[in-house]
Design an enzyme around this catalytic site. Structure first.
Site, mmCIF file in Angstrom:
data_model
loop_
_atom_site.group_PDB
_atom_site.id
_atom_site.type_symbol
_atom_site.label_atom_id
_atom_site.label_comp_id
_atom_site.label_asym_id
_atom_site.label_seq_id
_atom_site.Cartn_x
_atom_site.Cartn_y
_atom_site.Cartn_z
ATOM 1 N N GLU A 56 -24.159 10.641 -4.810
ATOM 2 C CA GLU A 56 -22.902 11.160 -4.279
ATOM 3 C C GLU A 56 -22.147 12.009 -5.311
ATOM 4 O OE1 GLU A 56 -21.802 7.958 -0.842
ATOM 5 O OE2 GLU A 56 -21.222 7.415 -2.860
ATOM 6 N N CYS A 115 -16.325 15.118 -9.474
ATOM 7 C CA CYS A 115 -16.855 13.901 -10.072
ATOM 8 C C CYS A 115 -18.362 13.874 -9.801
ATOM 9 C CB CYS A 115 -16.138 12.708 -9.432
ATOM 10 S SG CYS A 115 -16.704 11.140 -10.050
ATOM 11 N N CYS A 139 -27.578 2.600 -11.091
ATOM 12 C CA CYS A 139 -27.156 2.338 -12.468
ATOM 13 C C CYS A 139 -27.737 1.006 -12.911
ATOM 14 C CB CYS A 139 -25.632 2.288 -12.556
ATOM 15 S SG CYS A 139 -25.015 2.195 -14.255
ATOM 16 N N CYS A 194 -22.172 -3.637 -14.288
ATOM 17 C CA CYS A 194 -20.753 -3.995 -14.394
ATOM 18 C C CYS A 194 -20.401 -4.731 -13.100
ATOM 19 C CB CYS A 194 -19.893 -2.745 -14.567
ATOM 20 S SG CYS A 194 -20.289 -1.845 -16.074
ATOM 21 N N CYS A 218 -18.503 -3.036 -9.878
ATOM 22 C CA CYS A 218 -18.837 -1.662 -9.483
ATOM 23 C C CYS A 218 -19.882 -1.626 -8.369
ATOM 24 C CB CYS A 218 -19.356 -0.906 -10.705
ATOM 25 S SG CYS A 218 -19.833 0.791 -10.336
ATOM 26 N N GLY A 267 -23.986 6.181 -12.172
ATOM 27 C CA GLY A 267 -24.852 6.175 -13.350
ATOM 28 C C GLY A 267 -24.115 6.166 -14.673
ATOM 29 N N GLU A 268 -24.879 5.927 -15.728
ATOM 30 C CA GLU A 268 -24.337 5.945 -17.089
ATOM 31 C C GLU A 268 -24.863 7.202 -17.781
ATOM 32 O OE1 GLU A 268 -22.158 4.524 -19.207
ATOM 33 O OE2 GLU A 268 -23.004 5.998 -20.579
ATOM 34 N N SER A 325 -17.746 10.056 -19.145
ATOM 35 C CA SER A 325 -17.259 8.675 -19.157
ATOM 36 C C SER A 325 -18.425 7.735 -19.424
ATOM 37 C CB SER A 325 -16.619 8.359 -17.806
ATOM 38 O OG SER A 325 -16.176 7.025 -17.768
ATOM 39 N N SER A 377 -15.026 3.300 -20.694
ATOM 40 C CA SER A 377 -14.666 2.246 -19.738
ATOM 41 C C SER A 377 -14.526 0.940 -20.502
ATOM 42 C CB SER A 377 -15.763 2.129 -18.675
ATOM 43 O OG SER A 377 -15.773 3.294 -17.901
ATOM 44 N N LEU A 378 -13.315 0.655 -20.929
ATOM 45 C CA LEU A 378 -13.102 -0.528 -21.786
ATOM 46 C C LEU A 378 -12.919 -1.787 -20.920
ATOM 47 C CD1 LEU A 378 -12.935 -1.260 -24.777
ATOM 48 C CD2 LEU A 378 -10.456 -0.947 -24.646
ATOM 49 N N HIS A 379 -11.953 -1.767 -20.058
ATOM 50 C CA HIS A 379 -11.750 -2.799 -19.024
ATOM 51 C C HIS A 379 -11.369 -4.193 -19.498
ATOM 52 C CE1 HIS A 379 -13.093 0.251 -16.382
ATOM 53 N NE2 HIS A 379 -14.377 0.078 -16.550
ATOM 54 N N ASN A 421 -10.855 -0.705 -6.765
ATOM 55 C CA ASN A 421 -11.173 -0.314 -5.388
ATOM 56 C C ASN A 421 -12.225 -1.262 -4.839
ATOM 57 O OD1 ASN A 421 -9.574 2.186 -5.178
ATOM 58 N ND2 ASN A 421 -10.915 2.866 -6.828
ATOM 59 N N CYS A 443 -13.025 5.618 -7.234
ATOM 60 C CA CYS A 443 -13.745 5.126 -8.418
ATOM 61 C C CYS A 443 -14.487 3.843 -8.081
ATOM 62 C CB CYS A 443 -12.772 4.741 -9.520
ATOM 63 S SG CYS A 443 -11.951 6.074 -10.274
HETATM 64 N N1 SAH Z 1 -21.078 4.523 -16.351
HETATM 65 C C1 SAH Z 1 -19.939 5.326 -16.686
HETATM 66 C C2 SAH Z 1 -19.616 6.287 -15.591
HETATM 67 C C3 SAH Z 1 -19.081 5.641 -14.332
HETATM 68 S S1 SAH Z 1 -17.484 6.193 -14.251
HETATM 69 C C4 SAH Z 1 -18.779 4.438 -17.073
HETATM 70 O O1 SAH Z 1 -18.909 3.232 -16.959
HETATM 71 O O2 SAH Z 1 -17.777 4.936 -17.560
HETATM 72 C C5 SAH Z 1 -16.733 5.338 -13.066
HETATM 73 C C6 SAH Z 1 -15.421 4.716 -13.536
HETATM 74 O O3 SAH Z 1 -14.958 3.931 -12.433
HETATM 75 C C7 SAH Z 1 -15.651 3.743 -14.683
HETATM 76 O O4 SAH Z 1 -14.520 3.646 -15.502
HETATM 77 C C8 SAH Z 1 -15.852 2.469 -13.926
HETATM 78 O O5 SAH Z 1 -15.708 1.355 -14.732
HETATM 79 C C9 SAH Z 1 -14.799 2.594 -12.852
HETATM 80 N N2 SAH Z 1 -15.050 1.703 -11.727
HETATM 81 C C10 SAH Z 1 -16.223 1.146 -11.353
HETATM 82 N N3 SAH Z 1 -16.050 0.355 -10.274
HETATM 83 C C11 SAH Z 1 -14.749 0.429 -9.951
HETATM 84 C C12 SAH Z 1 -13.962 -0.129 -8.904
HETATM 85 N N4 SAH Z 1 -14.517 -0.902 -7.971
HETATM 86 N N5 SAH Z 1 -12.665 0.161 -8.869
HETATM 87 C C13 SAH Z 1 -12.115 0.991 -9.783
HETATM 88 N N6 SAH Z 1 -12.797 1.559 -10.787
HETATM 89 C C14 SAH Z 1 -14.108 1.283 -10.873
#
Ligand code: SAH
Length: 366
Positions: free
Chosen positions: A99, A112, A119, A123, A126, A170-171, A202, A224-226, A301, A344
């Site tokens: 997508e 995007c 992937c 995570c 996701c 993907g990463e 990212s 993507s620290l989280h 989301n 996202c």
């Molecule tokens: N693999 C890379 C690229 C993916 S980017 C990365 O991890 O950065 C997509 C972004 O959306 C990342 O910051 C990811 O952590 C975030 N993301 C993934 N699932 C999500 C969700 N359900 N709600 C909000 N953000 C999400």
């Protein structure tokens, strides 16, 4: 334009950035400027037929016809959100699909882009992870997403896409060798001509990739620290076992280097009762205080089967305020396109999964 259905022995010119295209032309005993002319035809004028590239010699056009092509993925569907966001599903060889999302705003248009089919990083929040991993996209399949969106939406002379974020499926740093040439095409004045500030990669934190990127193609970096501590981060971003927060932030520091204007964007998905407590905000502020950084809080989301909820508006606001008070530039990302599952973390594409792990997961064994 050739659609990507059958296997082909011709080279796909979309797989080449400027230097490799010049190399290909050198092998053909053609001058390097021919490669540059072709790039302008493809990326600036949107022309995909060699016989329409009228400043190339007739002989070269015939040679190209015989050995080369421009191979694009096939668009399976296009959806448009009530907020104007577009989402496309493109099929790629092997039976899967990826997508791409376009987010129009008053002062910019952000595309995007996906870098892999599925992937492998798992995570836990996701939707792409749920699909498992199939394969890396090629450079052509990555840059095609930009070409196709631009040529689909463009109405006049002006460019539609002003920013690209490698934030789709993907990463990207695990597909380094295809992603870097694609980003070079995004930046190249002969193709899309975007500035480094406007192309963002990212990553979930692939440390060796961050160091390579600094040398090869230093675009804007988002991480993507989280989570603000290793225990929590390992739970939601399993890659943290390999590259922990200390080692990741050290790589970010190296990435910023001596460039006074460069700063890293840290993405932080807001998960109710998981990573959204006040103490987490304080911990995060302490981690980032010495790094030129910006925090993007992303409201979670939802997707089917993912066991989290989004933090409340109040919680997100107080979290943001703690960071702001600590002097950290923080914004809450606006959710766009969620009515078409384009927000996202909602990109699921259609992945013919090749990983054993998700076979087990589907069978309820893990
Ligand atoms: N693999 C890379 C690229 C993916 S980017 C990365 O991890 O950065 C997509 C972004 O959306 C990342 O910051 C990811 O952590 C975030 N993301 C993934 N699932 C999500 C969700 N359900 N709600 C909000 N953000 C999400």
């Amino acid at each position: 334009m050739k659609l990507d259905s059958a296997m082909s022995s011709r080279v796909n010119l979309l797989d080449y950035d400027r230097s490799s295209l010049e190399g290909l032309f050198a092998e053909l005993d053609e001058k390097p400027f021919r490669a540059r002319q072709i790039m302008q035809w493809i990326y600036q004028r949107g022309v995909t037929q060699f016989d329409q590239m009228t400043d190339l010699s007739k002989l070269l056009r015939v040679r190209l016809e015989a050995m080369a092509e421009l191979r694009f993925p096939e668009t399976i569907s296009e959806q448009q959100s009530v907020d104007g966001t577009f989402k496309w599903l493109h099929s790629v060889p092997g039976g899967s699909a990826v997508e791409t999302v376009f987010i129009p705003e008053s002062d910019r248009g952000t595309l995007c882009v996906s870098s892999q089919v599925g992937c492998a990083l798992n995570c836990t929040f996701c939707a792409t992870a749920r699909q498992g991993y199939n394969r890396n996209l090629t450079t052509g399949e990555i840059i095609s997403q930009v070409w196709m969106a631009e040529n689909r939406l463009k109405t006049g002379e002006d460019r539609v896409i002003s920013n690209v974020v490698m934030m789709g499926m993907g990463e990207p740093l695990l597909n380094y060798d295809a992603v870097v040439p694609a980003m070079k095409l995004m930046l190249d004045d002969l193709s899309f001509g975007l500035s480094r500030r406007r192309v963002t990669l990212s990553t979930a934190g692939v440390v060796p990739g961050i160091d390579r990127l600094a040398k090869d193609c230093p675009v804007s970096l988002a991480v993507s620290l989280h989570a603000p501590n290793d225990e929590l981060r390992t739970q939601i971003v399993p890659l943290n076992k390999k590259y922990n927060i200390e080692c990741l932030l050290a790589a970010c520091k190296r990435y910023v280097g001596t460039e006074s204007k460069r700063r890293i964007t840290f993405e932080y998905v807001m998960l109710k009762d998981v990573n959204d407590r006040e103490e987490h905000a304080h911990q995060l502020a302490a981690l980032l205080v010495e790094l030129p950084s910006k925090v993007n809080l992303i409201p979670f989301n939802p997707s089917p089967g993912i066991p989290y909820e989004c933090s409340s508006k109040n919680t997100i606001n107080s979290f943001r305020d703690i960071l702001l008070e600590a002097g950290i530039n923080t914004v809450t990302r606006k959710t766009r396109g969620d009515d078409i599952d384009a927000a996202c973390g909602q990109l699921a594409g259609s992945v013919l999964d090749r990983t054993k792990r998700s076979q087990r997961m589907k069978a309820g064994l893990s």
